[in-house]
Design a protein around this motif. Structure first.
Motif, PDB file in Angstrom:
ATOM      1  N   ARG A  57       0.806  -1.213   0.000  1.00 45.23           N
ATOM      2  CA  ARG A  57       0.000   0.000   0.000  1.00 45.23           C
ATOM      3  C   ARG A  57       0.845   1.270   0.000  1.00 45.23           C
ATOM      4  O   ARG A  57       0.323   2.371   0.138  1.00 45.23           O
ATOM      5  CB  ARG A  57      -0.943  -0.037   1.191  1.00 45.23           C
ATOM      6  N   ASN A  58       2.154   1.079  -0.150  1.00 41.45           N
ATOM      7  CA  ASN A  58       3.089   2.201  -0.252  1.00 41.45           C
ATOM      8  C   ASN A  58       2.953   3.177   0.920  1.00 41.45           C
ATOM      9  O   ASN A  58       2.907   4.392   0.743  1.00 41.45           O
ATOM     10  CB  ASN A  58       2.902   2.923  -1.591  1.00 41.45           C
ATOM     11  N   ILE A  59       2.869   2.599   2.125  1.00 39.77           N
ATOM     12  CA  ILE A  59       2.750   3.401   3.341  1.00 39.77           C
ATOM     13  C   ILE A  59       4.136   3.541   3.959  1.00 39.77           C
ATOM     14  O   ILE A  59       4.802   2.544   4.226  1.00 39.77           O
ATOM     15  CB  ILE A  59       1.781   2.734   4.343  1.00 39.77           C
ATOM     16  N   HIS A  60       4.551   4.785   4.159  1.00 39.96           N
ATOM     17  CA  HIS A  60       5.856   5.053   4.756  1.00 39.96           C
ATOM     18  C   HIS A  60       5.648   5.769   6.094  1.00 39.96           C
ATOM     19  O   HIS A  60       5.014   6.821   6.146  1.00 39.96           O
ATOM     20  CB  HIS A  60       6.719   5.909   3.829  1.00 39.96           C
ATOM     21  N   ILE A  61       6.195   5.187   7.148  1.00 37.23           N
ATOM     22  CA  ILE A  61       6.078   5.759   8.482  1.00 37.23           C
ATOM     23  C   ILE A  61       7.493   6.043   8.981  1.00 37.23           C
ATOM     24  O   ILE A  61       8.345   5.154   8.981  1.00 37.23           O
ATOM     25  CB  ILE A  61       5.335   4.789   9.428  1.00 37.23           C
ATOM     26  N   SER A  62       7.729   7.292   9.367  1.00 44.62           N
ATOM     27  CA  SER A  62       9.073   7.694   9.797  1.00 44.62           C
ATOM     28  C   SER A  62       9.411   7.075  11.159  1.00 44.62           C
ATOM     29  O   SER A  62       8.529   6.621  11.889  1.00 44.62           O
ATOM     30  CB  SER A  62       9.154   9.214   9.902  1.00 44.62           C
ATOM     31  N   ASP A  63      10.697   7.091  11.482  1.00 45.09           N
ATOM     32  CA  ASP A  63      11.145   6.575  12.777  1.00 45.09           C
ATOM     33  C   ASP A  63      10.495   7.340  13.931  1.00 45.09           C
ATOM     34  O   ASP A  63      10.114   6.751  14.938  1.00 45.09           O
ATOM     35  CB  ASP A  63      12.668   6.661  12.894  1.00 45.09           C
ATOM     36  N   ALA A  64      10.370   8.643  13.777  1.00 42.89           N
ATOM     37  CA  ALA A  64       9.752   9.462  14.825  1.00 42.89           C
ATOM     38  C   ALA A  64       8.283   9.075  15.014  1.00 42.89           C
ATOM     39  O   ALA A  64       7.788   9.005  16.147  1.00 42.89           O
ATOM     40  CB  ALA A  64       9.870  10.940  14.478  1.00 42.89           C
ATOM     41  N   GLU A  65       7.595   8.810  13.899  1.00 38.87           N
ATOM     42  CA  GLU A  65       6.194   8.390  13.994  1.00 38.87           C
ATOM     43  C   GLU A  65       6.080   7.007  14.646  1.00 38.87           C
ATOM     44  O   GLU A  65       5.199   6.783  15.472  1.00 38.87           O
ATOM     45  CB  GLU A  65       5.547   8.373  12.603  1.00 38.87           C
ATOM     46  N   ALA A  97      -1.574  -4.392  21.564  1.00 41.89           N
ATOM     47  CA  ALA A  97      -0.843  -3.704  22.630  1.00 41.89           C
ATOM     48  C   ALA A  97      -0.245  -4.723  23.580  1.00 41.89           C
ATOM     49  O   ALA A  97       0.856  -4.536  24.090  1.00 41.89           O
ATOM     50  CB  ALA A  97      -1.777  -2.749  23.377  1.00 41.89           C
ATOM     51  N   LYS A  98      -0.970  -5.798  23.781  1.00 39.90           N
ATOM     52  CA  LYS A  98      -0.518  -6.851  24.688  1.00 39.90           C
ATOM     53  C   LYS A  98       0.829  -7.418  24.243  1.00 39.90           C
ATOM     54  O   LYS A  98       1.718  -7.658  25.053  1.00 39.90           O
ATOM     55  CB  LYS A  98      -1.576  -7.948  24.734  1.00 39.90           C
ATOM     56  N   ASN A  99       0.989  -7.631  22.929  1.00 40.55           N
ATOM     57  CA  ASN A  99       2.217  -8.208  22.384  1.00 40.55           C
ATOM     58  C   ASN A  99       3.133  -7.171  21.749  1.00 40.55           C
ATOM     59  O   ASN A  99       4.167  -7.531  21.193  1.00 40.55           O
ATOM     60  CB  ASN A  99       1.876  -9.275  21.333  1.00 40.55           C
ATOM     61  N   ALA A 100       2.733  -5.902  21.759  1.00 43.04           N
ATOM     62  CA  ALA A 100       3.496  -4.817  21.126  1.00 43.04           C
ATOM     63  C   ALA A 100       3.823  -5.153  19.673  1.00 43.04           C
ATOM     64  O   ALA A 100       4.955  -5.030  19.226  1.00 43.04           O
ATOM     65  CB  ALA A 100       4.758  -4.509  21.914  1.00 43.04           C
ATOM     66  N   THR A 101       2.783  -5.602  18.932  1.00 43.21           N
ATOM     67  CA  THR A 101       2.978  -6.030  17.546  1.00 43.21           C
ATOM     68  C   THR A 101       1.924  -5.407  16.636  1.00 43.21           C
ATOM     69  O   THR A 101       0.727  -5.465  16.934  1.00 43.21           O
ATOM     70  CB  THR A 101       2.879  -7.563  17.443  1.00 43.21           C
ATOM     71  N   VAL A 102       2.383  -4.816  15.521  1.00 41.77           N
ATOM     72  CA  VAL A 102       1.468  -4.319  14.500  1.00 41.77           C
ATOM     73  C   VAL A 102       0.964  -5.533  13.734  1.00 41.77           C
ATOM     74  O   VAL A 102       1.756  -6.307  13.191  1.00 41.77           O
ATOM     75  CB  VAL A 102       2.167  -3.329  13.543  1.00 41.77           C
ATOM     76  N   ILE A 103      -0.350  -5.701  13.698  1.00 39.57           N
ATOM     77  CA  ILE A 103      -0.954  -6.875  13.071  1.00 39.57           C
ATOM     78  C   ILE A 103      -1.232  -6.639  11.590  1.00 39.57           C
ATOM     79  O   ILE A 103      -0.963  -7.488  10.754  1.00 39.57           O
ATOM     80  CB  ILE A 103      -2.248  -7.274  13.812  1.00 39.57           C
ATOM     81  N   THR A 104      -1.786  -5.470  11.275  1.00 43.04           N
ATOM     82  CA  THR A 104      -2.042  -5.135   9.874  1.00 43.04           C
ATOM     83  C   THR A 104      -2.045  -3.622   9.699  1.00 43.04           C
ATOM     84  O   THR A 104      -2.092  -2.885  10.684  1.00 43.04           O
ATOM     85  CB  THR A 104      -3.361  -5.747   9.351  1.00 43.04           C
ATOM     86  N   ALA A 105      -1.983  -3.191   8.452  1.00 40.21           N
ATOM     87  CA  ALA A 105      -1.937  -1.765   8.133  1.00 40.21           C
ATOM     88  C   ALA A 105      -2.705  -1.496   6.859  1.00 40.21           C
ATOM     89  O   ALA A 105      -2.758  -2.345   5.965  1.00 40.21           O
ATOM     90  CB  ALA A 105      -0.487  -1.320   7.968  1.00 40.21           C
ATOM     91  N   MET A 106      -3.302  -0.312   6.795  1.00 39.34           N
ATOM     92  CA  MET A 106      -3.986   0.132   5.567  1.00 39.34           C
ATOM     93  C   MET A 106      -3.885   1.642   5.486  1.00 39.34           C
ATOM     94  O   MET A 106      -3.641   2.296   6.497  1.00 39.34           O
ATOM     95  CB  MET A 106      -5.446  -0.326   5.560  1.00 39.34           C
ATOM     96  N   ASP A 107      -4.048   2.174   4.265  1.00 38.78           N
ATOM     97  CA  ASP A 107      -3.992   3.628   4.163  1.00 38.78           C
ATOM     98  C   ASP A 107      -5.320   4.207   4.638  1.00 38.78           C
ATOM     99  O   ASP A 107      -6.320   3.502   4.743  1.00 38.78           O
ATOM    100  CB  ASP A 107      -3.603   4.094   2.755  1.00 38.78           C
ATOM    101  N   ARG A 108      -5.328   5.499   4.931  1.00 41.53           N
ATOM    102  CA  ARG A 108      -6.511   6.116   5.539  1.00 41.53           C
ATOM    103  C   ARG A 108      -7.729   6.083   4.628  1.00 41.53           C
ATOM    104  O   ARG A 108      -8.845   5.932   5.099  1.00 41.53           O
ATOM    105  CB  ARG A 108      -6.198   7.566   5.937  1.00 41.53           C
TER     106      ARG A 108
END
Length: 126
Positions: A57-65, A97-108
């Motif tokens: 999905r060409n999502i780029h998240i900076s280190d600060a984010e 949050a329990k596992n501190a893991t991103v499960i999935t991502a999508m654009d807004r």
């Protein structure tokens, strides 16, 4: 008759163990230790599935984010949240949050038409 001296000999040899002192912590110290452990920054992991979705999905998240997301997820976890929806300007993430893991991502734009289930917290970042 003379006096008889009887020496008592232990059946097992005595073993001297060094005296150790246990660190006694007051309830206040114990609470502070637990609080520190609970708030220690936990690095957010990204699942293989979420990594693929970010790339597709060409999502780029900076280190600060990522750092901000990580901090907010830790805060949510400390408040009892297990699974959260994280809304960012460019993306929506489902995070355990329990596992501190991103499960999935999508654009807004994709997230606008979605129904999110099985979450018990939402984090809105701008």
């Amino acid at each position: 008759m003379g006096k008889i001296n009887i020496n008592r000999v232990p059946l097992q040899p005595s073993i001297r163990q060094p005296i150790t002192t246990k660190q006694v912590t007051s309830p206040k110290q114990s609470f502070l230790q637990h609080l520190h452990e609970a708030t220690v920054k936990t690095e957010l992991k990204v699942s293989k599935h979420a990594n693929q979705r970010l790339a597709e999905r060409n999502i780029h998240i900076s280190d600060a984010e990522w750092q901000l997301v990580s901090e907010k997820v830790a805060e949510a976890r400390s408040k009892g949240v297990n699974d959260s929806l994280v809304l960012m300007d460019q993306a929506a993430l489902i995070v355990s949050a329990k596992n501190a893991t991103v499960i999935t991502a999508m654009d807004r734009t994709e997230a606008k038409n979605q129904l999110f289930t099985n979450i018990d917290g939402t984090i809105v970042l701008n």
